[in-house]
Write an enzyme that holds these catalytic residues in place. Structure first.
Site, PDB file in Angstrom:
ATOM      1  N   TYR A 105       0.820  -1.214   0.000  1.00  0.00           N
ATOM      2  CA  TYR A 105       0.000   0.000   0.000  1.00  0.00           C
ATOM      3  C   TYR A 105       0.854   1.264   0.000  1.00  0.00           C
ATOM      4  CZ  TYR A 105      -4.664  -1.942   0.915  1.00  0.00           C
ATOM      5  OH  TYR A 105      -5.882  -2.562   0.821  1.00  0.00           O
ATOM      6  N   LYS A 145       2.731 -15.178   2.711  1.00  0.00           N
ATOM      7  CA  LYS A 145       3.013 -15.894   1.460  1.00  0.00           C
ATOM      8  C   LYS A 145       4.530 -16.118   1.417  1.00  0.00           C
ATOM      9  CE  LYS A 145       1.783 -17.596  -2.571  1.00  0.00           C
ATOM     10  NZ  LYS A 145       0.964 -18.819  -2.713  1.00  0.00           N
ATOM     11  N   ASP A 182      -3.232 -18.232   0.457  1.00  0.00           N
ATOM     12  CA  ASP A 182      -4.176 -18.957  -0.411  1.00  0.00           C
ATOM     13  C   ASP A 182      -4.910 -20.033   0.391  1.00  0.00           C
ATOM     14  OD1 ASP A 182      -1.689 -20.220  -0.205  1.00  0.00           O
ATOM     15  OD2 ASP A 182      -1.608 -20.861  -2.298  1.00  0.00           O
ATOM     16  N   ASP A 218      -6.949  -6.894   4.021  1.00  0.00           N
ATOM     17  CA  ASP A 218      -8.040  -6.212   3.315  1.00  0.00           C
ATOM     18  C   ASP A 218      -8.932  -7.241   2.634  1.00  0.00           C
ATOM     19  OD1 ASP A 218      -9.493  -4.082   2.058  1.00  0.00           O
ATOM     20  OD2 ASP A 218      -8.333  -4.438   0.232  1.00  0.00           O
ATOM     21  N   ASP A 239     -13.036  -8.792   3.853  1.00  0.00           N
ATOM     22  CA  ASP A 239     -14.254  -8.756   3.030  1.00  0.00           C
ATOM     23  C   ASP A 239     -14.811 -10.171   2.883  1.00  0.00           C
ATOM     24  OD1 ASP A 239     -13.959  -5.975   2.513  1.00  0.00           O
ATOM     25  OD2 ASP A 239     -14.642  -6.212   0.440  1.00  0.00           O
TER      26      ASP A 239
HETATM   27  C1  IPM Z   1     -10.733  -0.838   3.429  1.00  0.00           C
HETATM   28  C2  IPM Z   1     -10.662  -0.287   2.020  1.00  0.00           C
HETATM   29  C3  IPM Z   1      -9.419   0.567   1.845  1.00  0.00           C
HETATM   30  C4  IPM Z   1      -8.218  -0.362   1.985  1.00  0.00           C
HETATM   31  C5  IPM Z   1      -9.322   1.360   0.533  1.00  0.00           C
HETATM   32  C6  IPM Z   1     -10.520   2.209   0.295  1.00  0.00           C
HETATM   33  C7  IPM Z   1      -8.097   2.210   0.505  1.00  0.00           C
HETATM   34  O1  IPM Z   1     -10.763  -1.302   1.087  1.00  0.00           O
HETATM   35  O2  IPM Z   1     -10.689  -0.058   4.380  1.00  0.00           O
HETATM   36  O3  IPM Z   1     -10.866  -2.055   3.589  1.00  0.00           O
HETATM   37  O4  IPM Z   1      -7.817  -1.022   0.999  1.00  0.00           O
HETATM   38  O5  IPM Z   1      -7.660  -0.417   3.077  1.00  0.00           O
HETATM   39 MN    MN Z   2     -11.318  -3.202   1.945  1.00  0.00          MN
END
Ligand code: IPM
Ligand code: MN
Ligand code: NAD
Length: 352
Positions: free
Chosen positions: A136, A186, A218, A242, A246
Site C-alpha cells: 500500500y 506468502k 491462499d 483487506d 471482506d
Molecule cells: C478498506 C478499504 C481501503 C483499503 C481502501 C478504500 C483504501 O478497502 O478499508 O478495507 O484497501 O484499506
Molecule cells: Mn477493503
C-alpha cells in the site's frame, strides 16, 4: 470525549447518521461531535480529499468515526487526489497501524451466511490487519520502458519493527481470547513474508501461552470458507487483511455487518486514540437510496466507546441492541430483507 465525525462519500453519510443517533441516545456526559470533510466531497469543496483542516480536526479529537470514501467520478484523478487517499492518509499520518476487524456470527443469522449454517455458526474470529505498510505504501509507478511498453509497479516491504509491533497487538489480543494465533503470509514466494514470519516467530517467544501457527494466504482463504470456526485471531499484512476481511464478512452474512477499529500508540484520557469505520466502502451502486445497512457503522461506534473511551458497558449495550435487532428478524436489503437504513437505525435505538 471529542469525536471527529467524517461521513465521506456515497453511503458514508447515510450509515454515519444512524451511528451518531445511537451515540447521542446514550447521553454520554462530555460527548462532543466535530465534523470533517473527507474523500470526494472534500475534493469538491476544498480541492483535496484530506484537507489540512480535516487533519487538524482529527488530531484535536480523541477518536474518529469514519463512514466511507470513494466516488467513481474521481477514479480518473491523479492518485494523490483520489478519495481513497483520505483514509490512507489518516491511517498513516496518525500512526494508526493496528486494524482490528472482528467477525462473529450473530445468533439467528446462520442461514444467511454464504456458508452452510452449521459451518457459519462457529465463526468467532478477529483479523488483526497491519495498516501502515506493505504494498500500500511502497514506491509505486506506471512507467514506460525503453521499448515503449508500459509497466506498473508497487513495492511490497515491511521493516522488522513494523511487523513486531503488529505481532504484539495480535498476541495480546489472542491472550484475551482463545489463545490461538494464525499468522497469514506468502512466505513460500515473497521475501517480505519470510521476514514477517521470522519476526512473528521471534515475538512468539514472549507469549508462551499463545499457540501460534503459520498459514499461506491462499490456504487461509480456503480454510476461511471450509471451517472458519478453526480461527481465533488472525494476524496479517495490509493487503491480505483487506481481502480476507471482506471474505469473512460474507461468511457472517453481509459486509454491512463488519466493524473495525484502527489503533496506534497515542493514548487519550480513557483509552487509545483510534479511527472507527465499517469495513465496507461507499457502495455507489446503492448510495442515496436509503438501502445501506448501518449496523457495521453502529458497531464501529461501539468499538470506539470500548477502545477510546473505556466505556465497556455502553459498547456492550450497543452490540446487544444490534444483535437483538437481528435476532428479531430486522433485515436490511443486504440480508434479503426490506428494512432501509433509517428503519434499521430505529430498530437498534428501540432495543438500546
Ligand atoms: C478498506 C478499504 C481501503 C483499503 C481502501 C478504500 C483504501 O478497502 O478499508 O478495507 O484497501 O484499506
Ligand atoms: Mn477493503
Ligand atoms: P463496497 O464495499 O463499497 O461495496 C461492495 C458491495 O457491497 C456493493 O454491492 C455494495 O452495495 C454492497 N455494500 C457495501 N456496504 C453495504 C452496506 N452497508 N449495506 C448494504 N450493502 C452494502 O466496495 P466497492 O464497490 O468495491 O467500492 C466502492 C468504493 O468504495 C470504491 O471507491 C472503493 O475504493 C471505496 N472503498 C472505501 C472504503 C473505505 O472508505 N474504508 C472501503 C472499501 C472500499
Amino acid at each position: 470525549m471529542k469525536v471527529a465525525v467524517m461521513p465521506g462519500d456515497g453511503i458514508g453519510p447515510e450509515v454515519t447518521r444512524e451511528a451518531v443517533r445511537v451515540l447521542e441516545a446514550l447521553d454520554l456526559p462530555g460527548l462532543t461531535l466535530l465534523e470533517g470533510d473527507v474523500g470526494g466531497i472534500a475534493y469538491q469543496r476544498h480541492g483535496h480529499p484530506l484537507p489540512a483542516e480535516t487533519l487538524e480536526i482529527a488530531r484535536a479529537a480523541d477518536a474518529i468515526l469514519f463512514g466511507a470514501v470513494g466516488d467513481p467520478a474521481c477514479d480518473a484523478l491523479e492518485r494523490s487526489l483520489r478519495p481513497e487517499q483520505a483514509i490512507l492518509g489518516l491511517r498513516s499520518e496518525l500512526g494508526l497501524f493496528a486494524n482490528l476487524r472482528p467477525a462473529t456470527m450473530f445468533p439467528g443469522l446462520e442461514a444467511l451466511s454464504a456458508l452452510k449454517s452449521e459451518i457459519a455458526a462457529r465463526i468467532d474470529l478477529l483479523i488483526v490487519r497491519e495498516l501502515n505498510g506493505d504494498v500500500y505504501f511502497g514506491e509505486k509507478a506506471i512507467e514506460t520502458l525503453p521499448d515503449g511498453r508500459r509497466r506498473g509497479r508497487d513495492l511490497m516491504s515491511y521493516a522488522e519493527d513494523e511487523v513486531r509491533r503488529i505481532a504484539h497487538v495480535a498476541f495480546r489480543a489472542a491472550q484475551g481470547r482463545r489463545k490461538r494465533l494464525c499468522s497469514v503470509d506468502k512466505a513460500n514466494v515473497l521475501e517480505t513474508s519470510q521476514l514477517w514470519r521470522d519476526v512473528v516467530v521471534e515475538v512468539a517467544a514472549e507469549y508462551p501461552d499463545v499457540a501460534l501457527e503459520h498459514m499461506y494466504v491462499d490456504n487461509a482463504a480456503m480454510q476461511l470458507v471450509r471451517d472458519p470456526g478453526r480461527f481465533d485471531v488472525v494476524v496479517t499484512g495490509n493487503l491480505f487483511g483487506d481481502i480476507l476481511s471482506d471474505q469473512a464478512s460474507m461468511c457472517v452474512g453481509s459486509i454491512g455487518l463488519l466493524a473495525s477499529a484502527a489503533l496506534g500508540e497515542r493514548q487519550t484520557a480513557h483509552g487509545t486514540f483510534g479511527l472507527y469505520e465499517p469495513i465496507h466502502g461507499s457502495a455507489p451502486d446503492i448510495a442515496g437510496k436509503g438501502l445501506a445497512n448501518p449496523m457495521a457503522t453502529i458497531l464501529s461506534a461501539a468499538m470506539m466507546l470500548r477502545h477510546s473511551f473505556g466505556r465497556e458497558d455502553e459498547a456492550a449495550r450497543i452490540e446487544t441492541a444490534v444483535s437483538r435487532a437481528l435476532a428479531d428478524g430486522v433485515r436490511g436489503h443486504d440480508l434479503g430483507g426490506a428494512a432501509g437504513t433509517a428503519t434499521i437505525g430505529e430498530a437498534v435505538l428501540e432495543r438500546l
